[in-house]
Scaffold this motif. Structure first.
Motif, mmCIF file in Angstrom:
data_model
loop_
_atom_site.group_PDB
_atom_site.id
_atom_site.type_symbol
_atom_site.label_atom_id
_atom_site.label_comp_id
_atom_site.label_asym_id
_atom_site.label_seq_id
_atom_site.Cartn_x
_atom_site.Cartn_y
_atom_site.Cartn_z
ATOM 1 N N MET A 1 -6.998 -11.873 19.529
ATOM 2 C CA MET A 1 -6.808 -12.961 18.573
ATOM 3 C C MET A 1 -8.101 -13.195 17.799
ATOM 4 O O MET A 1 -9.186 -13.200 18.363
ATOM 5 C CB MET A 1 -6.451 -14.249 19.313
ATOM 6 N N ALA A 33 -2.084 -26.005 17.186
ATOM 7 C CA ALA A 33 -1.795 -24.589 16.929
ATOM 8 C C ALA A 33 -2.172 -23.730 18.129
ATOM 9 O O ALA A 33 -1.502 -22.745 18.435
ATOM 10 C CB ALA A 33 -2.554 -24.120 15.697
ATOM 11 N N GLU A 34 -3.238 -24.116 18.825
ATOM 12 C CA GLU A 34 -3.739 -23.275 19.911
ATOM 13 C C GLU A 34 -3.230 -23.712 21.278
ATOM 14 O O GLU A 34 -3.441 -23.024 22.264
ATOM 15 C CB GLU A 34 -5.271 -23.305 19.909
ATOM 16 N N GLY A 35 -2.589 -24.867 21.339
ATOM 17 C CA GLY A 35 -2.108 -25.341 22.629
ATOM 18 C C GLY A 35 -3.220 -25.843 23.530
ATOM 19 O O GLY A 35 -3.141 -25.733 24.750
ATOM 20 N N ALA A 38 -6.177 -31.492 27.565
ATOM 21 C CA ALA A 38 -7.345 -31.989 28.301
ATOM 22 C C ALA A 38 -7.700 -31.012 29.413
ATOM 23 O O ALA A 38 -6.834 -30.557 30.153
ATOM 24 C CB ALA A 38 -7.064 -33.368 28.882
ATOM 25 N N ASN A 39 -8.985 -30.699 29.526
ATOM 26 C CA ASN A 39 -9.540 -29.775 30.514
ATOM 27 C C ASN A 39 -9.367 -28.303 30.184
ATOM 28 O O ASN A 39 -9.796 -27.459 30.958
ATOM 29 C CB ASN A 39 -9.022 -30.054 31.930
ATOM 30 N N ARG A 89 -12.134 -21.393 19.990
ATOM 31 C CA ARG A 89 -10.995 -20.610 20.489
ATOM 32 C C ARG A 89 -10.878 -20.812 22.006
ATOM 33 O O ARG A 89 -11.767 -21.374 22.640
ATOM 34 C CB ARG A 89 -11.158 -19.127 20.152
ATOM 35 N N HIS A 90 -9.755 -20.335 22.551
ATOM 36 C CA HIS A 90 -9.631 -20.335 24.006
ATOM 37 C C HIS A 90 -10.791 -19.544 24.597
ATOM 38 O O HIS A 90 -11.170 -18.499 24.066
ATOM 39 C CB HIS A 90 -8.331 -19.633 24.434
ATOM 40 N N ALA A 91 -11.352 -20.006 25.714
ATOM 41 C CA ALA A 91 -12.396 -19.249 26.392
ATOM 42 C C ALA A 91 -11.809 -17.918 26.844
ATOM 43 O O ALA A 91 -10.683 -17.874 27.344
ATOM 44 C CB ALA A 91 -12.912 -20.028 27.597
ATOM 45 N N PRO A 92 -12.534 -16.826 26.663
ATOM 46 C CA PRO A 92 -12.024 -15.544 27.157
ATOM 47 C C PRO A 92 -11.914 -15.580 28.685
ATOM 48 O O PRO A 92 -12.585 -16.379 29.343
ATOM 49 C CB PRO A 92 -13.093 -14.542 26.715
ATOM 50 N N LEU A 93 -11.054 -14.739 29.239
ATOM 51 C CA LEU A 93 -10.978 -14.649 30.697
ATOM 52 C C LEU A 93 -12.327 -14.177 31.216
ATOM 53 O O LEU A 93 -12.902 -13.236 30.683
ATOM 54 C CB LEU A 93 -9.902 -13.638 31.103
ATOM 55 N N ARG A 101 -13.242 -14.454 43.692
ATOM 56 C CA ARG A 101 -12.085 -14.581 44.595
ATOM 57 C C ARG A 101 -12.181 -13.602 45.765
ATOM 58 O O ARG A 101 -11.786 -13.918 46.876
ATOM 59 C CB ARG A 101 -10.783 -14.416 43.811
ATOM 60 N N ILE A 129 -16.689 -26.597 38.741
ATOM 61 C CA ILE A 129 -15.928 -26.368 39.978
ATOM 62 C C ILE A 129 -15.968 -24.892 40.366
ATOM 63 O O ILE A 129 -15.924 -24.559 41.541
ATOM 64 C CB ILE A 129 -14.465 -26.878 39.901
ATOM 65 N N GLU A 130 -16.095 -23.995 39.393
ATOM 66 C CA GLU A 130 -16.227 -22.573 39.736
ATOM 67 C C GLU A 130 -17.591 -22.294 40.373
ATOM 68 O O GLU A 130 -17.684 -21.519 41.327
ATOM 69 C CB GLU A 130 -16.005 -21.710 38.487
#
Lengths: 503, 503
Positions: A1, A33-35, A38-39, A89-93, A101, A129-130
């Motif tokens: 994107m 538009a990006e969804g 909060a958080n 933008r959304h933070a990348p994975l 994990r 928290i991570e």
């Protein structure tokens, strides 16, 4: 994107500490538009700088349309100007979270996986928290020697690294802490550098204690030195007593320490990596580690100390650092002062050879200075002890300490706390013990170390006798609220000082 | 210490999700008197309600003097009115954190310690990073059977507990998830309750998946039932399909799940305690657990499933619940839809006996319904399978499902997603496998479950053949940004659908 439309940056005037937070309106086109909700974790780009931040959603009265608000730390990190255009933008994975994990599930991590985690934390890709999860997964002895070595290397690589090309052997010392008032470093550094050792000491601020060496030294002189100021002090005096923060040595460690402090977690593997990464990044190749052992110290028994000592030696060997670990008595607080200013008062008394200087702090400092001198010269400990004693009692250590402070911007006078009250003995008796952890807690409740004047001054040491009503310690605070809070804690913990029958 | 002076409450219009945040001015007298700084944990009292919140420090332009601002969730929890007087103090030390540190260091916790931790989390005394640390310390198999049993009991005790005094045996079923599209519950509950079983099903929303049963059922009817509405539905139909949140069953679990979701952590001990605490709090005493196993399901192999099954059985036995665990095929997504609305579409097709209904979803539901019928009657599985099939094919299950939806407020029509695009095969071939985890990730990037219309619809199942350019799945989204983000992910993960040579 691709990246989405622009927003204008807006300073919120909200201090969220180090966690980066951004604020967007719920009716913002981009949110919809990006969804974003909060958080949601977002990536924000401003010029050539990028940050990952947590989103808070705000009402229309809080921000103008088309604006995005920034918390203080996010604003600073991105070096923003008012109304500057930014892209969101959304933070990348974050790929290294799969390694996290794996660690949570008990697997050993490869050096590559550890490097990736530390790299991503350094790039501010992890949420609080991570980071908390990573620290917890590594605590309780769950990092082996290879993992701690990799962690140390990754932390060194995350920041600047000092070089002392003309110096050859470069020394440092570190105490793992847990013993209130144990402020030997300023004295040891003064003695060792007076004897000709190069010892560019950087210290951290307190993690879980009421004062770190940096907090104490800040009472006496400037400690937030630039790299250039630090080099200049070491060149002119052979030593410095600086705070590690500003020079960017192992900066990722500082991000971890912030969460360790909030969790009051201080785990073995992180401890070794934190200490050695700072020393190596500061350019030291000879390190003395002081491991105090006592029933209420950080290390409860000798076997714990020996285990930690093996980890320090193992990691140091892999990283070509010469190390000596000494296990010392940690049965009671050292000196009389607890808290930055009161510990500085004790340090000055020892350096000036005052009659009322705390003998235990002086003896401990001489022992450690002698260890450093013996690492340097190869001479017997007893010979080095005499050498150290002569440097202290002749006034050369005090003279050298003043030179170091002058090189860092001048020696500052001590002040006085605004509020104080006495903690009095409830009965006659002899002091059998004091609880280090609860003494530290008491000093912290009084406001140490964020108020440097706060803390306490002991009026009695183990083995001494008191009568009922006599002060055991003076509590010092900068606000009435903190004084009351610490008094309250003492009322709930009367056994913090254990009084027994007189002999 | 007594409480300090009052401040006036002020609604900030800032949604911080569940973490309670308060805002105070840096020049506020109380901040200065008490030594509050950014990230200090505070206790706020308003009337007879109390909360612990994290402090953010704000500039003078943000709040009037003498005011304290509240995030949305803190405002709601304290049930505040504008300008209401509140009192603020340092948060008290949370005693159970010492038990948390014990667990971090690998010790087994006593039931009392676990009860204390869950009680304090329920009272909102833990910060998000402390909850993250607790979850991490308990993950990776670090809770034993006794600890999971104590955790389950503590979680049941933290909330309401339903009673069904006239019903005797009360049933429930649960799938541990990890298999996209596996939405058997609405079908199984319709069949089992049509056969006369009492089955008051409460479901959670998605934790790490693109849809939970509650998300899917919310597309079809009202799921946020009050306790009274739930009782009324069960009384009139024998069943309900409600969301667990509003009725306050095991509410502490919801606080844990919020952080588990953010960490994408789903650990064994928490899983067992979460599932059984919800069932027991809902008043069930007979529980069927579905454990799907597959290379990309939550459980990778049979031995993992058997281990989890033993934990479920062990805890259930201690808590006097009759349980049956079944290990099922989890090799590929079930049905065609992934995401709340598309899964609801599959559910309706099966219940209505449509010709194009997904056969795998129907067969799986019949198998599970038969297990419940056999737990109830003691009859052979084959007999119960026929009984279930007759209820479904005769339309009685569909009739019963509509009755349940009517009792919950009526059956709603399905809608359509606003944006869609095709994921096309890059070559001819036969579908060898699909990756469950990455399919779930794809649906989540498209906006599921927070946009119920978002997700994807599979156009092919494992074993079927395609030609290059033919759609493998249709991506569905409510915003162009999310659609683009999911497309981008598919471009980076072309092997998500594994195509092999035609036979």
């Amino acid at each position: 994107m691709g990246e989405t439309g622009q927003l204008r940056a807006y300073f919120m005037g909200i201090d969220t500490h180090e966690e980066a937070v951004v604020y967007m309106r719920s009716d913002c086109d981009i949110c919809r538009a990006e969804g974003f909700t909060a958080n949601t974790r977002l990536q924000i780009r401003a010029g050539d700088r990028t940050i990952i931040a947590t989103l808070n959603i705000v009402g229309q009265s809080v921000l103008p349309a088309g604006a995005i608000g920034f918390s203080d730390s996010a604003w600073r990190y991105l070096q923003l100007r008012d109304q500057q255009a930014v892209r969101v933008r959304h933070a990348p994975l974050v790929q290294s979270l799969s390694a996290l994990r794996k660690k949570i599930n008990g697997a050993e991590l490869s050096p590559q996986e550890i490097t990736a985690i530390i790299g991503d934390i350094g790039k501010r890709l992890y949420s609080d928290i991570e980071i908390a999860s990573f620290l917890t997964a590594c605590a309780g002895g769950r990092l082996n020697l290879a993992e701690i070595t990799a962690l140390t290397r990754a932390m060194v690589a995350s920041g600047n690294r000092l070089q002392w090309p003309k110096c050859g052997r470069v020394f440092d010392k570190h105490c793992i802490g847990g013993l209130p008032g144990n402020r030997t470093s300023p004295i040891v550094i003064a003695i060792a550098s007076a004897a000709g050792l190069v010892i560019p000491k950087t210290s951290s601020r307190a993690i879980t204690s009421p004062a770190g060496t940096a907090d104490t030294m800040e009472v006496l002189t400037q400690v937030d030195l630039s790299l250039e100021q630090m080099r200049s002090a070491v060149t002119s005096t052979g030593a410095c007593l600086a705070a590690g923060g500003r020079v960017g040595l192992s900066p990722t460690d500082d991000l971890l320490i912030r969460i360790e402090r909030a969790l009051e977690l201080d785990s073995e593997g992180q401890l070794v990596a934190s200490v050695l990464s700072k020393k190596i990044a500061a350019g030291s190749n000879h390190v003395l580690i002081d491991l105090p052992v006592g029933p209420s110290a950080k290390l409860r028994d000798r076997s714990q100390a020996e285990r930690l000592s093996r980890l320090f030696c193992g990691v140091a060997e892999s990283l070509q650092v010469e190390i000596r670990c000494v296990i010392t008595d940690g049965s009671q607080a050292i000196g009389y002062g607890i808290g930055p200013q009161e510990e500085a008062r004790d340090v000055l008394a020892v350096l000036r050879n005052c009659a009322d200087a705390p003998a235990d702090l002086a003896e401990r400092s001489l022992y450690l200075a002698a260890q450093l001198l013996s690492m340097a010269s190869g001479e017997a400990d007893s010979h080095c002890r005499e050498q150290a004693r002569e440097i202290l009692s002749s006034g050369r250590a005090w003279q050298q300490f003043r030179r170091i402070c002058e090189a860092q911007g001048g020696l500052k006078p001590l002040g006085r706390a605004h509020y104080q009250s006495q903690l009095r003995a409830r009965r006659d008796g002899r002091l059998l013990s004091m609880d280090n952890r609860r003494l530290a807690q008491l000093a912290k409740l009084a406001g140490a170390p964020s108020s440097p004047e706060a803390g306490l001054r002991l009026r009695i040491k183990v083995g001494e006798a008191v009568v009922a009503g006599q002060p055991l310690a003076t509590l010092l605070a900068e606000t009435p609220g903190e004084l009351a809070y610490a008094e309250d804690y003492y009322r709930q913990n009367p056994d913090l000082f254990e009084l027994g029958e007189k002999p």
